[in-house]
Design an enzyme around this catalytic site. Structure first.
Site, mmCIF file in Angstrom:
data_model
loop_
_atom_site.group_PDB
_atom_site.id
_atom_site.type_symbol
_atom_site.label_atom_id
_atom_site.label_comp_id
_atom_site.label_asym_id
_atom_site.label_seq_id
_atom_site.Cartn_x
_atom_site.Cartn_y
_atom_site.Cartn_z
ATOM 1 N N TYR A 95 0.721 -1.440 0.022
ATOM 2 C CA TYR A 95 0.087 0.145 0.141
ATOM 3 C C TYR A 95 0.739 1.184 0.001
ATOM 4 N N GLU A 137 -9.025 -7.263 3.366
ATOM 5 C CA GLU A 137 -8.304 -8.260 2.859
ATOM 6 C C GLU A 137 -7.799 -9.234 3.958
ATOM 7 N N ARG A 205 -3.390 -14.923 -13.849
ATOM 8 C CA ARG A 205 -4.900 -14.816 -14.644
ATOM 9 C C ARG A 205 -5.751 -15.388 -13.420
ATOM 10 N N TYR A 207 -9.324 -17.413 -12.989
ATOM 11 C CA TYR A 207 -10.110 -18.274 -13.921
ATOM 12 C C TYR A 207 -11.170 -18.701 -12.826
ATOM 13 N N SER A 208 -12.663 -18.481 -13.371
ATOM 14 C CA SER A 208 -13.692 -18.864 -12.519
ATOM 15 C C SER A 208 -13.527 -20.362 -12.426
ATOM 16 N N PRO A 281 -18.585 -19.330 -14.553
ATOM 17 C CA PRO A 281 -18.935 -19.252 -13.094
ATOM 18 C C PRO A 281 -20.594 -19.699 -12.844
ATOM 19 N N PHE A 399 -17.482 -9.581 -14.667
ATOM 20 C CA PHE A 399 -16.706 -9.074 -15.750
ATOM 21 C C PHE A 399 -15.380 -10.148 -15.840
ATOM 22 N N PHE A 400 -14.994 -10.335 -16.769
ATOM 23 C CA PHE A 400 -13.362 -11.212 -16.940
ATOM 24 C C PHE A 400 -12.651 -10.067 -16.963
ATOM 25 N N GLY A 401 -12.519 -9.135 -16.303
ATOM 26 C CA GLY A 401 -11.415 -7.802 -16.407
ATOM 27 C C GLY A 401 -12.031 -6.943 -15.452
ATOM 28 N N PRO A 402 -11.394 -5.913 -15.283
ATOM 29 C CA PRO A 402 -11.858 -4.927 -14.110
ATOM 30 C C PRO A 402 -13.372 -4.492 -14.314
HETATM 31 C C1 FAD Z 1 -12.844 -12.805 -12.344
HETATM 32 C C2 FAD Z 1 -12.334 -13.400 -13.784
HETATM 33 C C3 FAD Z 1 -12.775 -14.587 -14.192
HETATM 34 C C4 FAD Z 1 -12.288 -15.188 -15.438
HETATM 35 N N1 FAD Z 1 -12.634 -16.522 -15.748
HETATM 36 C C5 FAD Z 1 -12.389 -16.908 -16.935
HETATM 37 C C6 FAD Z 1 -12.815 -18.282 -17.367
HETATM 38 O O1 FAD Z 1 -13.357 -19.125 -16.694
HETATM 39 N N2 FAD Z 1 -12.362 -18.927 -18.575
HETATM 40 C C7 FAD Z 1 -11.665 -18.065 -19.223
HETATM 41 O O2 FAD Z 1 -11.134 -18.526 -20.387
HETATM 42 N N3 FAD Z 1 -11.106 -16.739 -19.042
HETATM 43 C C8 FAD Z 1 -11.324 -16.358 -17.757
HETATM 44 N N4 FAD Z 1 -10.997 -14.971 -17.501
HETATM 45 C C9 FAD Z 1 -10.200 -14.217 -18.369
HETATM 46 C C10 FAD Z 1 -8.649 -14.644 -17.958
HETATM 47 O O3 FAD Z 1 -8.357 -14.352 -16.916
HETATM 48 C C11 FAD Z 1 -7.766 -14.230 -18.991
HETATM 49 O O4 FAD Z 1 -7.794 -12.800 -18.834
HETATM 50 C C12 FAD Z 1 -7.750 -14.784 -20.484
HETATM 51 O O5 FAD Z 1 -7.517 -16.211 -20.138
HETATM 52 C C13 FAD Z 1 -6.541 -14.159 -21.331
HETATM 53 O O6 FAD Z 1 -5.460 -14.161 -20.877
HETATM 54 P P1 FAD Z 1 -4.241 -14.576 -21.763
HETATM 55 O O7 FAD Z 1 -3.193 -14.592 -20.998
HETATM 56 O O8 FAD Z 1 -4.502 -15.746 -22.738
HETATM 57 O O9 FAD Z 1 -4.392 -13.299 -22.679
HETATM 58 P P2 FAD Z 1 -3.275 -11.850 -22.535
HETATM 59 O O10 FAD Z 1 -1.977 -12.277 -22.909
HETATM 60 O O11 FAD Z 1 -3.703 -11.434 -21.268
HETATM 61 O O12 FAD Z 1 -4.090 -11.250 -23.722
HETATM 62 C C14 FAD Z 1 -5.346 -10.605 -23.694
HETATM 63 C C15 FAD Z 1 -5.915 -10.290 -25.131
HETATM 64 O O13 FAD Z 1 -5.039 -9.447 -25.608
HETATM 65 C C16 FAD Z 1 -4.562 -9.939 -27.057
HETATM 66 N N5 FAD Z 1 -3.277 -9.352 -27.004
HETATM 67 C C17 FAD Z 1 -2.162 -9.834 -26.604
HETATM 68 N N6 FAD Z 1 -0.970 -9.005 -26.993
HETATM 69 C C18 FAD Z 1 -1.616 -7.838 -27.524
HETATM 70 C C19 FAD Z 1 -0.937 -6.735 -27.939
HETATM 71 N N7 FAD Z 1 0.389 -6.596 -27.921
HETATM 72 N N8 FAD Z 1 -1.934 -5.768 -28.544
HETATM 73 C C20 FAD Z 1 -3.177 -5.914 -28.571
HETATM 74 N N9 FAD Z 1 -3.851 -7.043 -28.092
HETATM 75 C C21 FAD Z 1 -2.846 -8.292 -27.622
HETATM 76 C C22 FAD Z 1 -4.781 -11.471 -26.842
HETATM 77 O O14 FAD Z 1 -4.811 -11.980 -28.115
HETATM 78 C C23 FAD Z 1 -5.808 -11.680 -26.022
HETATM 79 O O15 FAD Z 1 -6.906 -11.731 -26.796
HETATM 80 C C24 FAD Z 1 -11.367 -14.439 -16.329
HETATM 81 C C25 FAD Z 1 -11.155 -13.238 -15.687
HETATM 82 C C26 FAD Z 1 -11.569 -12.777 -14.636
HETATM 83 C C27 FAD Z 1 -11.144 -11.273 -14.305
HETATM 84 C C1 HEM Z 2 -6.491 2.741 -1.784
HETATM 85 C C2 HEM Z 2 -5.801 1.817 -2.541
HETATM 86 C C3 HEM Z 2 -6.285 0.961 -3.792
HETATM 87 C C4 HEM Z 2 -7.391 1.192 -4.518
HETATM 88 C C5 HEM Z 2 -8.399 2.532 -4.336
HETATM 89 C C6 HEM Z 2 -7.348 0.323 -5.607
HETATM 90 C C7 HEM Z 2 -8.515 0.094 -6.614
HETATM 91 C C8 HEM Z 2 -8.553 -0.974 -7.406
HETATM 92 C C9 HEM Z 2 -9.456 -1.156 -8.212
HETATM 93 C C10 HEM Z 2 -10.782 -0.380 -8.356
HETATM 94 C C11 HEM Z 2 -9.531 -2.468 -8.924
HETATM 95 C C12 HEM Z 2 -10.167 -3.013 -9.954
HETATM 96 C C13 HEM Z 2 -11.153 -3.927 -9.255
HETATM 97 C C14 HEM Z 2 -11.971 -4.849 -10.295
HETATM 98 O O1 HEM Z 2 -12.854 -4.209 -10.710
HETATM 99 O O2 HEM Z 2 -11.791 -5.880 -10.693
HETATM 100 C C15 HEM Z 2 -8.102 -2.654 -8.487
HETATM 101 C C16 HEM Z 2 -7.409 -4.028 -9.029
HETATM 102 C C17 HEM Z 2 -6.130 -4.233 -8.858
HETATM 103 N N1 HEM Z 2 -5.366 -3.645 -7.832
HETATM 104 FE FE1 HEM Z 2 -5.830 -2.076 -6.444
HETATM 105 N N2 HEM Z 2 -6.325 -0.483 -5.352
HETATM 106 C C18 HEM Z 2 -5.523 -0.075 -4.361
HETATM 107 C C19 HEM Z 2 -4.493 -0.464 -3.965
HETATM 108 C C20 HEM Z 2 -3.780 -1.487 -4.637
HETATM 109 C C21 HEM Z 2 -2.372 -1.977 -4.200
HETATM 110 C C22 HEM Z 2 -1.526 -1.354 -2.969
HETATM 111 C C23 HEM Z 2 -1.908 -2.765 -5.175
HETATM 112 C C24 HEM Z 2 -0.460 -3.465 -4.838
HETATM 113 C C25 HEM Z 2 0.414 -3.250 -5.829
HETATM 114 C C26 HEM Z 2 -3.101 -3.050 -6.041
HETATM 115 C C27 HEM Z 2 -3.140 -3.995 -7.060
HETATM 116 C C28 HEM Z 2 -4.071 -4.101 -8.030
HETATM 117 C C29 HEM Z 2 -4.055 -5.190 -8.950
HETATM 118 C C30 HEM Z 2 -3.029 -6.002 -9.270
HETATM 119 C C31 HEM Z 2 -5.283 -5.350 -9.362
HETATM 120 C C32 HEM Z 2 -5.817 -5.958 -10.457
HETATM 121 C C33 HEM Z 2 -5.458 -5.336 -11.920
HETATM 122 C C34 HEM Z 2 -5.677 -6.202 -13.161
HETATM 123 O O3 HEM Z 2 -6.768 -6.705 -13.444
HETATM 124 O O4 HEM Z 2 -4.517 -6.263 -13.813
HETATM 125 N N3 HEM Z 2 -3.951 -2.045 -5.596
HETATM 126 N N4 HEM Z 2 -7.461 -1.984 -7.537
#
Ligand code: FAD
Ligand code: HEM
Length: 416
Positions: A95, A137, A205, A207-208, A281, A399-402
């Site tokens: 933090y 946490e 990464r 994965y659900s 999921p 969302f499978f991302g932020p």
């Molecule tokens: C809560 C949660 C649950 C999830 N559950 C699942 C699940 O159940 N099953 C599942 O399959 N996934 C799931 N995901 C998604 C998973 O975490 C990964 O994001 C996914 O597998 C892609 O990862 P990767 O490393 O293969 O792709 P990455 O390397 O992270 O790339 C992501 C995308 O960007 C593209 N890319 C790569 N390099 C570049 C570049 N230079 N410029 C532009 N585009 C580029 C790739 O082709 C790809 O389409 C979940 C995500 C979250 C947040």
């Molecule tokens: C007060 C402090 C912080 C706030 C308000 C904050 C806020 C957030 C938010 C809004 C997300 C997106 C959540 C989602 O929708 O999935 C996130 C993800 C994340 N945060 Fe924080 N965060 C804080 C501190 C930190 C710290 C200290 C770290 C450590 C380095 C951190 C690392 C991450 C990472 C790695 C993710 C996931 C990013 C990704 O998907 O790549 N955060 N945080």
């Protein structure tokens, strides 16, 4: 406890933060990765490249500043962030790194508006937010460690089975390498998987979990992300092509707040909707709901390109035969014309998942809804439910991302 003066200074920065939020967070991430490369491995490079993570952090900072005198309003958002942080093993010692870089970026981006008083107020406010997040946490980490077979940090899991579910989705069955129990999880939760990265560091990464709790393995089901004109997805291709039965991967314990609520005793119908790989999921929820809530009507709508891209079809068809309270509908968006021309079952149709389809499948609109899939799919489902005045407490999505705002004008416009 923040003073009245601090609260009013923070509130005075809200308009400037709203205007410059993403510039601020971009500046922040560049600065932090440059000065503190040790935290880089926590972040998903794709979410940085897409801007999704910058937007999520900017939105969180603006929401925090706007609600600084009413922190109760942020409880839901705090839970999402704390669960995501716990999945990635963010610890209290990280933090100050984020705090120092964030304050420096606020100073640079807000310029003259960032007086010493304003910066001191933000330093105090960051301390408070740190306390809230690290407190939650810690509870999550303690709960994960105390679960049967639970652990802290990462644990080695062996791939015990690999199974192709569709043209693009493959399941991996994962069991603890040390023979300990597989901990319980709530349907809808996800694990983090950590693997070596190309630069010699590691990458994670989420994965659900797509199976039922209480089995001798976790199951994840991964879509192979094929890059079109860009590099292939790194981890999904590694799991599809290189990680074989007998090899190990590192997992962090199950986290996530998108979970099937089994506690309320609600007898409203349950409606589960999945788009593409967003099935994972939702399928776990379906398995558990049918076992534990036999008295509830369950509707299950699954949108995907075509049958070849559909995971778990045989299992879902079998569930439909076994459970009279389950109604299933498959919606294909890209079937070849000759397939469409053939006679199809009554529970199959073509197009995107939309209001008309959902209305025709559910037994009543007042239901508990859970959905996961691509953004356009989720925006369309959400718009339908909001239009029907379904209470927000009955609408749950992942969302499978932020997390993104499904009700932003951009989401509605693109989903229209
Ligand atoms: C809560 C949660 C649950 C999830 N559950 C699942 C699940 O159940 N099953 C599942 O399959 N996934 C799931 N995901 C998604 C998973 O975490 C990964 O994001 C996914 O597998 C892609 O990862 P990767 O490393 O293969 O792709 P990455 O390397 O992270 O790339 C992501 C995308 O960007 C593209 N890319 C790569 N390099 C570049 C570049 N230079 N410029 C532009 N585009 C580029 C790739 O082709 C790809 O389409 C979940 C995500 C979250 C947040
Ligand atoms: C007060 C402090 C912080 C706030 C308000 C904050 C806020 C957030 C938010 C809004 C997300 C997106 C959540 C989602 O929708 O999935 C996130 C993800 C994340 N945060 Fe924080 N965060 C804080 C501190 C930190 C710290 C200290 C770290 C450590 C380095 C951190 C690392 C991450 C990472 C790695 C993710 C996931 C990013 C990704 O998907 O790549 N955060 N945080």
């Amino acid at each position: 406890m923040l003073s009245e003066k601090t609260i009013s200074l923070i509130k005075s920065t809200v308009p400037a933060l709203q205007e410059n939020g993403e510039t601020l967070t971009r500046h922040f991430y560049e600065r932090m990765f440059d000065r503190n490369p040790e935290v880089r491995a926590f972040f998903n490079p794709a979410n940085q490249a897409s801007g999704g993570q910058q937007q999520a952090l900017a939105a969180a900072i603006c929401a925090y500043a706007a609600n600084i005198d009413n922190l109760g309003a942020l409880t839901g958002a705090v839970e999402v962030i704390a669960q995501k942080h716990a999945s990635l093993q963010i610890k209290p010692e990280h933090y100050p790194i984020v705090g120092d870089n964030l304050l420096a970026s606020i100073k640079t981006v807000l310029g003259e508006a960032a007086t010493d008083e304003v910066i001191d107020a933000w330093a105090a406010a960051y301390e408070v937010l740190t306390g809230i997040l690290t407190g939650r946490e810690r509870e999550i980490y303690d709960g994960q460690a105390a679960a049967p077979g639970g652990w802290r940090d990462f644990k080695e899991f062996k791939v015990v089975k690999k199974e192709k579910e569709s043209e693009v989705i493959t399941s991996l069955y994962l069991a603890p390498d040390d023979g300990t129990a597989v901990p319980p999880f709530k349907p809808g939760q996800y694990i983090s998987l950590r693997v070596p990265s190309e630069d010699g560091s590691t990458t994670m990464r989420n994965y659900s979990l797509s199976g039922r709790p209480g089995e001798e393995h976790f199951r994840i089901s991964v879509k192979r992300e094929a890059g079109q004109g860009v590099p292939d997805g790194y981890v999904s291709n590694l799991l599809h092509k290189s990680v074989e039965v007998g090899q190990t991967v590192e997992l962090a314990a199950p986290s996530g707040e998108f979970v099937l609520d089994q506690s309320t005793g609600s007898d409203r119908p349950l409606v589960l909707l999945a788009g593409g790989v967003g099935i994972t999921p939702v399928f776990s929820m379906l398995l558990v709901a049918l076992e534990t809530m036999p008295e509830r009507d369950v509707s299950f709508i699954y949108g995907c390109l075509d049958e070849k891209h559909q995971a778990f079809k045989a299992d879902i068809d079998q569930l439909q035969r076994d459970h009279p309270n389950l109604k299933v509908h498959y919606r294909y968006s890209d079937r070849p014309a000759e397939e469409i021309a053939k006679e199809t079952a009554a529970n199959v149709s073509d197009g995107f998942v939309d209001a008309g389809l959902i209305d025709s499948v559910v037994s009543q609109r007042d239901a508990d809804y859970y959905f996961c899939g691509p953004k356009l799919f989720m925006a369309a489902v959400n718009r339908t439910l909001v239009g029907w005045n379904v209470p927000r407490s009955q609408i749950h999505f992942e969302f499978f991302g932020p997390k993104e705002d499904l009700e932003s004008p951009a989401a509605s416009a693109t989903a229209a």
